[in-house]
Write a protein that holds these residues in place. Structure first.
Motif, PDB file in Angstrom:
ATOM      1  N   TRP A  15       0.840  -1.212   0.000  1.00 26.23           N
ATOM      2  CA  TRP A  15       0.000   0.000   0.000  1.00 26.23           C
ATOM      3  C   TRP A  15       0.861   1.242   0.000  1.00 26.23           C
ATOM      4  CZ3 TRP A  15      -4.583  -0.635  -1.575  1.00 26.23           C
ATOM      5  CH2 TRP A  15      -5.209  -1.853  -1.364  1.00 26.23           C
ATOM      6  N   ALA A  16       2.006   1.178   0.682  1.00 24.41           N
ATOM      7  CA  ALA A  16       2.898   2.347   0.687  1.00 24.41           C
ATOM      8  C   ALA A  16       3.386   2.649  -0.727  1.00 24.41           C
ATOM      9  CB  ALA A  16       4.079   2.081   1.615  1.00 24.41           C
ATOM     10  N   ILE A  17       3.808   1.578  -1.458  1.00 26.30           N
ATOM     11  CA  ILE A  17       4.278   1.795  -2.837  1.00 26.30           C
ATOM     12  C   ILE A  17       3.154   2.372  -3.688  1.00 26.30           C
ATOM     13  CG2 ILE A  17       5.158   0.613  -4.876  1.00 26.30           C
ATOM     14  CD1 ILE A  17       6.444  -1.397  -3.049  1.00 26.30           C
ATOM     15  N   ASP A  18       1.951   1.795  -3.511  1.00 22.93           N
ATOM     16  CA  ASP A  18       0.793   2.230  -4.290  1.00 22.93           C
ATOM     17  C   ASP A  18       0.513   3.715  -4.092  1.00 22.93           C
ATOM     18  OD1 ASP A  18      -1.452   2.285  -5.747  1.00 22.93           O
ATOM     19  OD2 ASP A  18      -2.621   0.914  -4.514  1.00 22.93           O
ATOM     20  N   TYR A  19       0.403   4.123  -2.807  1.00 24.31           N
ATOM     21  CA  TYR A  19       0.046   5.523  -2.549  1.00 24.31           C
ATOM     22  C   TYR A  19       1.163   6.473  -2.948  1.00 24.31           C
ATOM     23  CZ  TYR A  19      -4.255   4.255  -0.246  1.00 24.31           C
ATOM     24  OH  TYR A  19      -5.497   3.799  -0.012  1.00 24.31           O
ATOM     25  N   LEU A  20       2.431   6.052  -2.798  1.00 25.91           N
ATOM     26  CA  LEU A  20       3.525   6.931  -3.227  1.00 25.91           C
ATOM     27  C   LEU A  20       3.467   7.174  -4.731  1.00 25.91           C
ATOM     28  CD1 LEU A  20       6.771   6.071  -1.296  1.00 25.91           C
ATOM     29  CD2 LEU A  20       5.790   8.296  -1.686  1.00 25.91           C
ATOM     30  N   CYS A  21       3.221   6.101  -5.497  1.00 25.52           N
ATOM     31  CA  CYS A  21       3.120   6.279  -6.955  1.00 25.52           C
ATOM     32  C   CYS A  21       1.962   7.201  -7.296  1.00 25.52           C
ATOM     33  CB  CYS A  21       2.912   4.932  -7.638  1.00 25.52           C
ATOM     34  SG  CYS A  21       4.343   3.911  -7.625  1.00 25.52           S
ATOM     35  N   LEU A  22       0.835   7.019  -6.590  1.00 32.79           N
ATOM     36  CA  LEU A  22      -0.326   7.867  -6.860  1.00 32.79           C
ATOM     37  C   LEU A  22       0.003   9.326  -6.568  1.00 32.79           C
ATOM     38  CD1 LEU A  22      -3.117   7.443  -7.832  1.00 32.79           C
ATOM     39  CD2 LEU A  22      -3.896   7.216  -5.495  1.00 32.79           C
ATOM     40  N   ALA A  23       0.693   9.572  -5.444  1.00 40.17           N
ATOM     41  CA  ALA A  23       1.077  10.943  -5.106  1.00 40.17           C
ATOM     42  C   ALA A  23       2.012  11.520  -6.172  1.00 40.17           C
ATOM     43  CB  ALA A  23       1.750  10.969  -3.738  1.00 40.17           C
ATOM     44  N   GLY A  24       2.944  10.692  -6.660  1.00 38.57           N
ATOM     45  CA  GLY A  24       3.848  11.177  -7.709  1.00 38.57           C
ATOM     46  C   GLY A  24       3.088  11.543  -8.973  1.00 38.57           C
ATOM     47  N   VAL A  25       2.103  10.697  -9.358  1.00 40.59           N
ATOM     48  CA  VAL A  25       1.305  11.004 -10.551  1.00 40.59           C
ATOM     49  C   VAL A  25       0.574  12.332 -10.372  1.00 40.59           C
ATOM     50  CG1 VAL A  25      -0.697  10.281 -11.860  1.00 40.59           C
ATOM     51  CG2 VAL A  25       1.036   8.643 -11.284  1.00 40.59           C
ATOM     52  N   ILE A  26      -0.019  12.519  -9.184  1.00 39.76           N
ATOM     53  CA  ILE A  26      -0.797  13.756  -8.969  1.00 39.76           C
ATOM     54  C   ILE A  26       0.129  14.972  -8.999  1.00 39.76           C
ATOM     55  CG2 ILE A  26      -2.188  14.978  -7.274  1.00 39.76           C
ATOM     56  CD1 ILE A  26      -3.328  12.289  -6.479  1.00 39.76           C
ATOM     57  N   VAL A  27       1.276  14.864  -8.318  1.00 37.50           N
ATOM     58  CA  VAL A  27       2.191  16.014  -8.261  1.00 37.50           C
ATOM     59  C   VAL A  27       2.675  16.386  -9.656  1.00 37.50           C
ATOM     60  CG1 VAL A  27       4.494  16.698  -7.536  1.00 37.50           C
ATOM     61  CG2 VAL A  27       2.938  15.712  -5.900  1.00 37.50           C
ATOM     62  N   SER A  28       3.067  15.374 -10.460  1.00 37.69           N
ATOM     63  CA  SER A  28       3.589  15.737 -11.782  1.00 37.69           C
ATOM     64  C   SER A  28       2.482  16.221 -12.700  1.00 37.69           C
ATOM     65  CB  SER A  28       4.347  14.566 -12.390  1.00 37.69           C
ATOM     66  OG  SER A  28       3.588  13.412 -12.296  1.00 37.69           O
ATOM     67  N   ALA A  29       1.244  15.740 -12.495  1.00 35.92           N
ATOM     68  CA  ALA A  29       0.139  16.246 -13.316  1.00 35.92           C
ATOM     69  C   ALA A  29      -0.141  17.708 -12.998  1.00 35.92           C
ATOM     70  CB  ALA A  29      -1.110  15.400 -13.090  1.00 35.92           C
ATOM     71  N   ILE A  30      -0.107  18.040 -11.688  1.00 39.59           N
ATOM     72  CA  ILE A  30      -0.300  19.446 -11.308  1.00 39.59           C
ATOM     73  C   ILE A  30       0.827  20.305 -11.878  1.00 39.59           C
ATOM     74  CG2 ILE A  30      -0.343  21.012  -9.340  1.00 39.59           C
ATOM     75  CD1 ILE A  30      -1.790  18.891  -7.794  1.00 39.59           C
ATOM     76  N   ALA A  31       2.054  19.759 -11.837  1.00 40.59           N
ATOM     77  CA  ALA A  31       3.186  20.512 -12.398  1.00 40.59           C
ATOM     78  C   ALA A  31       2.992  20.735 -13.890  1.00 40.59           C
ATOM     79  CB  ALA A  31       4.489  19.768 -12.130  1.00 40.59           C
ATOM     80  N   ALA A  32       2.462  19.713 -14.589  1.00 46.98           N
ATOM     81  CA  ALA A  32       2.242  19.882 -16.025  1.00 46.98           C
ATOM     82  C   ALA A  32       1.244  20.984 -16.308  1.00 46.98           C
ATOM     83  CB  ALA A  32       1.749  18.569 -16.641  1.00 46.98           C
ATOM     84  N   ILE A  33       0.280  21.195 -15.390  1.00 46.50           N
ATOM     85  CA  ILE A  33      -0.675  22.289 -15.620  1.00 46.50           C
ATOM     86  C   ILE A  33      -0.065  23.630 -15.248  1.00 46.50           C
ATOM     87  CG2 ILE A  33      -2.910  23.174 -14.951  1.00 46.50           C
ATOM     88  CD1 ILE A  33      -3.780  20.369 -14.445  1.00 46.50           C
ATOM     89  N   ARG A  34       0.667  23.663 -14.111  1.00 48.97           N
ATOM     90  CA  ARG A  34       1.075  24.945 -13.563  1.00 48.97           C
ATOM     91  C   ARG A  34       2.287  25.559 -14.268  1.00 48.97           C
ATOM     92  NH1 ARG A  34      -2.237  27.688 -10.357  1.00 48.97           N
ATOM     93  NH2 ARG A  34      -0.409  28.674  -9.453  1.00 48.97           N
ATOM     94  N   ILE A  35       3.145  24.737 -14.907  1.00 47.46           N
ATOM     95  CA  ILE A  35       4.354  25.303 -15.518  1.00 47.46           C
ATOM     96  C   ILE A  35       3.953  26.154 -16.718  1.00 47.46           C
ATOM     97  CG2 ILE A  35       6.453  24.712 -16.757  1.00 47.46           C
ATOM     98  CD1 ILE A  35       6.682  22.285 -14.980  1.00 47.46           C
ATOM     99  N   ARG A  36       4.455  27.404 -16.756  1.00 47.08           N
ATOM    100  CA  ARG A  36       4.013  28.316 -17.812  1.00 47.08           C
ATOM    101  C   ARG A  36       4.724  28.047 -19.131  1.00 47.08           C
ATOM    102  NH1 ARG A  36      -0.493  29.389 -17.154  1.00 47.08           N
ATOM    103  NH2 ARG A  36      -0.296  30.990 -18.747  1.00 47.08           N
ATOM    104  N   ASN A  37       5.958  27.533 -19.048  1.00 48.32           N
ATOM    105  CA  ASN A  37       6.731  27.300 -20.266  1.00 48.32           C
ATOM    106  C   ASN A  37       6.223  26.029 -20.953  1.00 48.32           C
ATOM    107  OD1 ASN A  37       8.703  26.431 -22.027  1.00 48.32           O
ATOM    108  ND2 ASN A  37      10.300  27.463 -20.885  1.00 48.32           N
ATOM    109  N   LEU A  38       5.989  26.074 -22.249  1.00 53.52           N
ATOM    110  CA  LEU A  38       5.385  24.925 -22.931  1.00 53.52           C
ATOM    111  C   LEU A  38       6.299  23.710 -22.907  1.00 53.52           C
ATOM    112  CD1 LEU A  38       3.555  26.218 -26.074  1.00 53.52           C
ATOM    113  CD2 LEU A  38       2.621  25.289 -23.999  1.00 53.52           C
ATOM    114  N   ASN A  39       7.595  23.895 -23.219  1.00 53.24           N
ATOM    115  CA  ASN A  39       8.497  22.749 -23.240  1.00 53.24           C
ATOM    116  C   ASN A  39       8.666  22.138 -21.858  1.00 53.24           C
ATOM    117  OD1 ASN A  39       9.189  22.729 -26.020  1.00 53.24           O
ATOM    118  ND2 ASN A  39      10.304  24.616 -25.662  1.00 53.24           N
TER     119      ASN A  39
END
Lengths: 93, 86, 167, 113
Positions: A3-27
């Motif tokens: 469960w620890a591995i599962d939730y850590l991966c889920l947190a990583g997916v959410i964090v990088s998805a938010i980063a993909a939205i918030r970063i202003r530079n397209l590349n």
């Protein structure tokens, strides 16, 4: 352990998805999207779907960001003149 | 032994945390690419150890894909930086 | 030409064995045929380093010694770099230095680049093949003299690679 | 005995991986970050892979996949980091202001004069 591995991966997916939205530079946003694909394929492995992980690695982590990079490069090179601005200037350290 | 494998997999995922911070902060795109390369290396290692943790050798193949093709984005970006047009 | 074909066949068959990893007769026969096709297709492209040249005893000894030396250097460089990372004051003196090089063929350039990149003190940035110079980024610049920098960065690697090439 | 060797190798590998990641976070400019990223390969990934081989035995499917992964990491990562460093240097991505010398730029200025 599982469960620890599962939730850590889920947190990583959410964090990088938010980063993909918030970063202003397209590349830079494309890079965050690629990271999301990589961690999402890891999550698929953890949840027991190696076939989905295969397609997610190839499509989400490699082919899609590469195609986005090529598309952004083509558009910028044809439309704008000041193509020096690739996001390589950066502000502050 | 499987507990050790699970702990190593967990640790490799924890190593991604500073890299994700650098990916979100990174002042230039090249910094983000460096972080992304290291993230995919860590993901490949985590997949290897999760396969050993779950005792399923069929999970090993995505690790091969990850570490053999994850550098394509870097090469494309380097070419883009050097020549401007793809 | 036959020598080149045989070398390619050996390399392709080794890759097949490692990737398939089943030791039944059918797998090995199919792998041999596939390796023959690959070798026939790739043989006209250029010279190939045959895998059996490593079997000459002096060359094998030189390779072994170079590998052990590189492992020691990798451990040393990693320890010093982690000391730089964890020290609160970040003791860095980075810089780009130009060093002369004695390499000639493409394979030697590539080998020097690979080994110096794996030893994490310095990173190969650019190569000027006409003037026999390399541009390195190092985390700690001691002197500005090119010859002393060569003795620190790529000199030992080049000596060992030359020893493998001409034992 | 075997598990002790595995634990030691894994602790070494994960520790160096973590210090490389912290280095990528802490280092001041792109070129030093690239060096920290190759640190996570040489001392981070290789001991962990050796630990997997020691635990599962070299003649198993884990052993062969580990060999392929190690060869790929050791050969492709220096290639990618060299390509990135060269492209960034030619494009003029700035170095850290505290860096000591830039002999490539000096050479270019001499040839322009």
């Amino acid at each position: 352990m599982f469960w620890a591995i599962d939730y850590l991966c889920l947190a990583g997916v959410i964090v990088s998805a938010i980063a993909a939205i918030r970063i202003r530079n397209l590349n830079g946003a494309v890079m965050a999207l690629s990271a999301m694909g990589t961690i999402l394929s890891l999550l698929f492995i953890v949840l027991g779907a190696p076939d989905d992980a295969h397609s997610e690695v190839v499509v989400g982590a490699i082919a899609l960001p590469t195609l986005y990079l090529i598309a952004i490069g083509k558009v910028r090179a044809h439309v704008t003149d000041d193509s020096d601005d690739l996001g390589e200037v950066g502000e502050g350290r | 032994m499987t507990t050790i494998y699970g702990a190593i997999c967990l640790a490799e995922i924890v190593v991604m945390v500073p890299l994700l911070i650098r990916l979100a902060l990174g002042p230039t795109v090249s910094d983000r690419i460096v972080a992304l390369n290291t993230i995919s290396t860590q993901a490949a290692l985590a997949v290897l150890f999760f396969a050993a943790f779950a005792q399923r050798p069929i999970y090993l193949d995505p690790a091969l894909w990850l570490c053999s093709f994850s550098y394509l984005g870097t090469i494309v970006w380097a070419r883009f930086l050097e020549r401007g047009l793809l | 030409m036959l020598r080149r074909w045989l070398a390619l066949w050996c390399l392709a068959f080794a890759v097949w064995i490692v990737l398939s990893w089943t030791r039944t007769a059918e797998q090995l026969i199919v792998g041999a045929v596939a390796a023959a096709i690959v070798a026939t297709a790739c043989a006209p492209l250029g010279p190939v380093a045959a895998p059996w040249v490593l079997l000459a005893p002096r060359r094998l000894l030189a390779t072994l010694r170079a590998t052990l030396w590189a492992l020691g250097q990798i451990v040393r460089a990693n320890l010093s770099l982690s000391r730089r990372i964890w020290a609160p004051s970040r003791p860095l003196r980075p810089g780009m230095v130009i060093v002369p090089s004695a390499m000639e063929t493409d394979g030697e350039w590539a080998a020097v680049g690979l080994v110096t990149s794996l030893i994490v003190d310095n990173q190969l940035v650019d190569v000027d093949r006409q003037h026999h110079e390399m541009l390195f980024h190092t985390v700690w610049v001691d002197t500005l003299d090119p010859d002393e920098n060569r003795a620190q960065i790529n000199g030992p690697v080049e000596d060992r690679i030359a020893a493998i090439r001409r034992p | 005995m075997k598990s002790a060797v595995v634990i030691v190798l894994a602790v070494v590998g994960v520790g160096f991986s973590f210090s490389g990641a912290v280095g990528i976070l802490r280092m001041p400019d792109l070129y030093t970050r690239i060096q920290c990223s190759s640190k996570t390969i040489t001392m981070g990934a290789i001991p962990v892979l050796v630990a997997l081989v020691v635990a599962e035995g070299p003649v198993s499917s884990y052993g062969s996949r580990t060999l392929v992964v190690a060869v790929l990491l050791l050969s492709v990562n220096p290639l990618a980091s060299h390509a990135l460093a060269r492209a960034a240097y030619k494009r003029g991505v700035p170095m850290w202001p505290g860096s000591v010398v830039d002999q490539g730029a000096e050479r270019r200025q001499q040839s322009e004069d």
